[in-house]
Scaffold this motif. Sequence first.
Motif, PDB file in Angstrom:
ATOM      1  N   VAL A  44       4.388   0.301  -3.960  1.00 18.87           N
ATOM      2  CA  VAL A  44       5.487  -0.331  -3.224  1.00 18.87           C
ATOM      3  C   VAL A  44       6.605  -0.706  -4.188  1.00 18.87           C
ATOM      4  O   VAL A  44       7.786  -0.480  -3.907  1.00 18.87           O
ATOM      5  CB  VAL A  44       4.992  -1.552  -2.426  1.00 18.87           C
ATOM      6  CG1 VAL A  44       6.169  -2.313  -1.815  1.00 18.87           C
ATOM      7  CG2 VAL A  44       4.002  -1.136  -1.338  1.00 18.87           C
ATOM      8  N   GLU A  45       6.253  -1.230  -5.346  1.00 16.59           N
ATOM      9  CA  GLU A  45       7.259  -1.578  -6.352  1.00 16.59           C
ATOM     10  C   GLU A  45       8.053  -0.346  -6.787  1.00 16.59           C
ATOM     11  O   GLU A  45       9.241  -0.446  -7.064  1.00 16.59           O
ATOM     12  CB  GLU A  45       6.604  -2.226  -7.569  1.00 16.59           C
ATOM     13  CG  GLU A  45       6.206  -3.666  -7.364  1.00 16.59           C
ATOM     14  CD  GLU A  45       7.404  -4.569  -7.191  1.00 16.59           C
ATOM     15  OE1 GLU A  45       8.194  -4.732  -8.141  1.00 16.59           O
ATOM     16  OE2 GLU A  45       7.563  -5.115  -6.079  1.00 16.59           O
ATOM     17  N   LEU A  64      -3.002   6.374   0.956  1.00 15.00           N
ATOM     18  CA  LEU A  64      -4.043   5.694   0.182  1.00 15.00           C
ATOM     19  C   LEU A  64      -5.231   5.249   1.042  1.00 15.00           C
ATOM     20  O   LEU A  64      -6.237   4.793   0.503  1.00 15.00           O
ATOM     21  CB  LEU A  64      -3.454   4.465  -0.529  1.00 15.00           C
ATOM     22  CG  LEU A  64      -2.371   4.728  -1.572  1.00 15.00           C
ATOM     23  CD1 LEU A  64      -1.840   3.407  -2.127  1.00 15.00           C
ATOM     24  CD2 LEU A  64      -2.896   5.616  -2.691  1.00 15.00           C
ATOM     25  N   ASN A  65      -5.069   5.340   2.364  1.00  8.86           N
ATOM     26  CA  ASN A  65      -6.064   4.807   3.301  1.00  8.86           C
ATOM     27  C   ASN A  65      -6.375   3.342   2.972  1.00  8.86           C
ATOM     28  O   ASN A  65      -7.521   2.922   2.897  1.00  8.86           O
ATOM     29  CB  ASN A  65      -7.337   5.652   3.318  1.00  8.86           C
ATOM     30  CG  ASN A  65      -8.235   5.291   4.489  1.00  8.86           C
ATOM     31  OD1 ASN A  65      -7.766   4.846   5.531  1.00  8.86           O
ATOM     32  ND2 ASN A  65      -9.536   5.469   4.308  1.00  8.86           N
ATOM     33  N   HIS A  66      -5.304   2.609   2.750  1.00  9.45           N
ATOM     34  CA  HIS A  66      -5.420   1.192   2.413  1.00  9.45           C
ATOM     35  C   HIS A  66      -4.191   0.497   2.990  1.00  9.45           C
ATOM     36  O   HIS A  66      -3.068   0.848   2.646  1.00  9.45           O
ATOM     37  CB  HIS A  66      -5.491   1.010   0.888  1.00  9.45           C
ATOM     38  CG  HIS A  66      -5.858  -0.367   0.465  1.00  9.45           C
ATOM     39  ND1 HIS A  66      -6.969  -1.034   0.945  1.00  9.45           N
ATOM     40  CD2 HIS A  66      -5.261  -1.220  -0.395  1.00  9.45           C
ATOM     41  CE1 HIS A  66      -7.038  -2.229   0.379  1.00  9.45           C
ATOM     42  NE2 HIS A  66      -6.010  -2.363  -0.429  1.00  9.45           N
ATOM     43  N   ASP A 117      -5.748  -2.982  -4.182  1.00 12.07           N
ATOM     44  CA  ASP A 117      -4.607  -3.799  -3.756  1.00 12.07           C
ATOM     45  C   ASP A 117      -3.477  -3.705  -4.769  1.00 12.07           C
ATOM     46  O   ASP A 117      -2.306  -3.590  -4.392  1.00 12.07           O
ATOM     47  CB  ASP A 117      -5.045  -5.252  -3.559  1.00 12.07           C
ATOM     48  CG  ASP A 117      -6.217  -5.351  -2.608  1.00 12.07           C
ATOM     49  OD1 ASP A 117      -6.158  -4.716  -1.524  1.00 12.07           O
ATOM     50  OD2 ASP A 117      -7.200  -6.031  -2.944  1.00 12.07           O
ATOM     51  N   PHE A 118      -3.826  -3.731  -6.026  1.00  6.15           N
ATOM     52  CA  PHE A 118      -2.808  -3.618  -7.068  1.00  6.15           C
ATOM     53  C   PHE A 118      -2.226  -2.204  -7.129  1.00  6.15           C
ATOM     54  O   PHE A 118      -1.039  -2.043  -7.419  1.00  6.15           O
ATOM     55  CB  PHE A 118      -3.357  -4.062  -8.425  1.00  6.15           C
ATOM     56  CG  PHE A 118      -3.400  -5.551  -8.549  1.00  6.15           C
ATOM     57  CD1 PHE A 118      -2.261  -6.265  -8.882  1.00  6.15           C
ATOM     58  CD2 PHE A 118      -4.571  -6.255  -8.305  1.00  6.15           C
ATOM     59  CE1 PHE A 118      -2.274  -7.648  -8.983  1.00  6.15           C
ATOM     60  CE2 PHE A 118      -4.601  -7.637  -8.396  1.00  6.15           C
ATOM     61  CZ  PHE A 118      -3.448  -8.339  -8.740  1.00  6.15           C
ATOM     62  N   ASP A 119      -3.033  -1.199  -6.823  1.00  6.70           N
ATOM     63  CA  ASP A 119      -2.515   0.169  -6.763  1.00  6.70           C
ATOM     64  C   ASP A 119      -1.467   0.281  -5.663  1.00  6.70           C
ATOM     65  O   ASP A 119      -0.400   0.880  -5.862  1.00  6.70           O
ATOM     66  CB  ASP A 119      -3.641   1.172  -6.532  1.00  6.70           C
ATOM     67  CG  ASP A 119      -4.612   1.273  -7.696  1.00  6.70           C
ATOM     68  OD1 ASP A 119      -4.270   0.806  -8.813  1.00  6.70           O
ATOM     69  OD2 ASP A 119      -5.722   1.807  -7.489  1.00  6.70           O
ATOM     70  N   VAL A 173       9.799  -0.311   5.552  1.00  6.74           N
ATOM     71  CA  VAL A 173       8.508  -0.484   6.225  1.00  6.74           C
ATOM     72  C   VAL A 173       7.886   0.879   6.550  1.00  6.74           C
ATOM     73  O   VAL A 173       6.696   1.096   6.332  1.00  6.74           O
ATOM     74  CB  VAL A 173       8.652  -1.347   7.498  1.00  6.74           C
ATOM     75  CG1 VAL A 173       7.423  -1.250   8.385  1.00  6.74           C
ATOM     76  CG2 VAL A 173       8.911  -2.801   7.122  1.00  6.74           C
ATOM     77  N   VAL A 174       8.689   1.807   7.032  1.00 10.80           N
ATOM     78  CA  VAL A 174       8.185   3.138   7.354  1.00 10.80           C
ATOM     79  C   VAL A 174       7.687   3.836   6.088  1.00 10.80           C
ATOM     80  O   VAL A 174       6.623   4.470   6.101  1.00 10.80           O
ATOM     81  CB  VAL A 174       9.260   3.979   8.073  1.00 10.80           C
ATOM     82  CG1 VAL A 174       8.825   5.432   8.216  1.00 10.80           C
ATOM     83  CG2 VAL A 174       9.574   3.368   9.437  1.00 10.80           C
ATOM     84  N   HIS A 175       8.409   3.695   4.990  1.00 17.45           N
ATOM     85  CA  HIS A 175       8.003   4.299   3.722  1.00 17.45           C
ATOM     86  C   HIS A 175       6.678   3.699   3.241  1.00 17.45           C
ATOM     87  O   HIS A 175       5.761   4.427   2.835  1.00 17.45           O
ATOM     88  CB  HIS A 175       9.106   4.097   2.686  1.00 17.45           C
ATOM     89  CG  HIS A 175       9.030   5.020   1.524  1.00 17.45           C
ATOM     90  ND1 HIS A 175      10.093   5.229   0.692  1.00 17.45           N
ATOM     91  CD2 HIS A 175       8.029   5.791   1.017  1.00 17.45           C
ATOM     92  CE1 HIS A 175       9.748   6.075  -0.263  1.00 17.45           C
ATOM     93  NE2 HIS A 175       8.500   6.419  -0.084  1.00 17.45           N
ATOM     94  N   VAL A 176       6.567   2.374   3.307  1.00 16.30           N
ATOM     95  CA  VAL A 176       5.323   1.709   2.905  1.00 16.30           C
ATOM     96  C   VAL A 176       4.168   2.155   3.802  1.00 16.30           C
ATOM     97  O   VAL A 176       3.065   2.410   3.319  1.00 16.30           O
ATOM     98  CB  VAL A 176       5.482   0.177   2.914  1.00 16.30           C
ATOM     99  CG1 VAL A 176       4.139  -0.528   2.721  1.00 16.30           C
ATOM    100  CG2 VAL A 176       6.470  -0.268   1.841  1.00 16.30           C
ATOM    101  N   ALA A 177       4.414   2.286   5.086  1.00 16.50           N
ATOM    102  CA  ALA A 177       3.361   2.734   6.005  1.00 16.50           C
ATOM    103  C   ALA A 177       2.855   4.117   5.614  1.00 16.50           C
ATOM    104  O   ALA A 177       1.649   4.395   5.691  1.00 16.50           O
ATOM    105  CB  ALA A 177       3.878   2.728   7.439  1.00 16.50           C
TER     106      ALA A 177
END
Length: 100
Positions: free
Chosen positions: A90-91, A54-56, A83-85, A44-48
């Motif tokens: 994340v993948e 990305l400011n998204h 969204d796909f980017d 979660v921290v990495h995704v944040a």
Amino acid sequence: MAQETLTPREIADRLAALPEWSVEDGKIARSYRLADHFAATAMVVHVAGIQQELNHHSDLTLGYNTVDIAVNSHDVGGITDRDFDLAARVEEIAPTHGAS
């Protein structure tokens, strides 16, 4: 410049490259399972961090050993390339956390 929302066909085509992702409630979404709570929290921290870069930002839900992510572009009211980017990024990092 505002992003254009993708058509249902474009969304389906883009989802083909992200086989574990699906459309739920107007967002692209995926659930990840991890070894334990610490691994899930680290992801979660990495995704944040990616979202900040990305400011998204997506909806992230942290469970004991799960991370759920759902994203759309609120500013245009639909699913866009942004969204796909984010999903693709994340993948890329998910395996480093042992996510499946």
